[in-house]
Design an enzyme around this catalytic site. Structure first.
Site, PDB file in Angstrom:
ATOM      1  N   ASP A  11     -11.256 -24.734  61.287  1.00  0.00           N
ATOM      2  CA  ASP A  11     -10.144 -26.233  61.957  1.00  0.00           C
ATOM      3  C   ASP A  11     -11.121 -26.817  62.849  1.00  0.00           C
ATOM      4  OD1 ASP A  11      -8.104 -27.552  61.790  1.00  0.00           O
ATOM      5  OD2 ASP A  11      -7.509 -26.188  63.407  1.00  0.00           O
ATOM      6  N   ASP A 196      -5.338 -23.108  62.843  1.00  0.00           N
ATOM      7  CA  ASP A 196      -3.893 -23.108  63.300  1.00  0.00           C
ATOM      8  C   ASP A 196      -2.317 -23.237  61.984  1.00  0.00           C
ATOM      9  OD1 ASP A 196      -4.956 -25.901  63.623  1.00  0.00           O
ATOM     10  OD2 ASP A 196      -3.137 -25.723  65.464  1.00  0.00           O
ATOM     11  N   SER A 197      -2.605 -25.101  61.417  1.00  0.00           N
ATOM     12  CA  SER A 197      -1.860 -25.201  60.525  1.00  0.00           C
ATOM     13  C   SER A 197      -1.151 -25.587  59.183  1.00  0.00           C
ATOM     14  CB  SER A 197      -1.755 -26.623  61.265  1.00  0.00           C
ATOM     15  OG  SER A 197      -1.886 -27.247  62.657  1.00  0.00           O
TER      16      SER A 197
END
Length: 247
Positions: A11, A196-197
């Site tokens: 990412d 992270d999401s």
């Protein structure tokens, strides 16, 4: 000896990029070492190609890309493998919702990015890849989420707790990585995925090693195999050193 992992899927925002949206020298060095070891290093991002391109040049990458949360998969920066589009009527409905709730919104097209400040009424002139909302009003995000989820026709994720991202049903970073694995003839078990999401969750759960950043949303940390350092602490380099280079 054959390495266990053949592909590192990164990412961008909140992961390989620090809070200044830069790739640190430490991460650059580690990525170069991973590439030199024979591992494919690929961006797997919600960003559209235009905003990925500067970082591709910075790292001199000639590797596959999963862009726009999987709506585009590239064999390399010059060769598109597949593209999944949203219907224009769906874009219009989502735009109407954004106006109703008075949120920030944006839409990625093949041709470029539109947002609340620069929109177009000529929707049929463009190929739509993703639509997104942003608001710090949690109740609005929840209402929009529930409304669109009820349609049953879109993939709903986020790249930040205050936003919502919509792709065609079944399209995600995980589906993009699976397409790359099929093409390269290796398994998802041979992939390291870092994020992270919520738009990273599917790939983190389906990869051989799913890694949550130290700054990740709590649900990502819970579902990942391991949690590394934050994006400002060169968490990407740490994983490369431990799981690819073996140092």
């Amino acid at each position: 000896m054959t390495k266990q992992y053949k592909l590192l899927a990164l990412d961008m925002d909140g992961t390989v990029l620090n809070e200044n949206r830069e790739i640190s020298d430490v991460n650059k060095d580690a990525i170069n070492k991973a590439l030199n070891s024979g591992v494919i290093v690929s961006f797997a991002t919600g960003r559209g190609y235009q905003s990925i391109e500067p970082y591709i040049h910075e790292l001199n990458l000639d590797t596959p890309i999963v862009a726009v949360n999987g709506s585009e998969v590239w064999k390399n920066p010059k060769q598109l493998m597949q593209r999944h589009l949203l219907e224009v009527e769906v874009i219009k409905k989502m735009h109407d919702i954004a106006l109703h709730y008075d949120t920030w919104f944006w839409g990625y097209t093949v041709e470029g990015l539109f947002n609340k400040e620069q929109w177009t009424d000529n929707l049929h002139d463009y190929q739509w890849l993703k639509f997104g909302y942003y608001t710090e009003d949690d109740s609005k995000i929840k209402q929009i989420f529930e409304t669109i989820k009820a349609w049953g026709t879109l993939e709903l994720t986020n790249s930040h707790p205050s936003n919502l991202e919509l792709n065609p049903k079944g399209i995600s970073k995980a589906s993009g990585l699976q397409a790359l694995c099929n093409w390269k003839e290796f398994n998802m078990s041979e992939v390291i995925a870092m994020g992270d999401s919520m738009n990273d969750l599917a790939m983190i759960k389906s990869a051989g090693l799913g890694v949550a950043m130290g700054n990740a949303q709590d649900i990502i940390k819970k579902e990942a195999d391991i949690v590394t350092l934050t994006n400002d602490e060169d968490g990407v380099a740490k994983i490369i050193e431990e799981y690819i280079l073996g140092t």
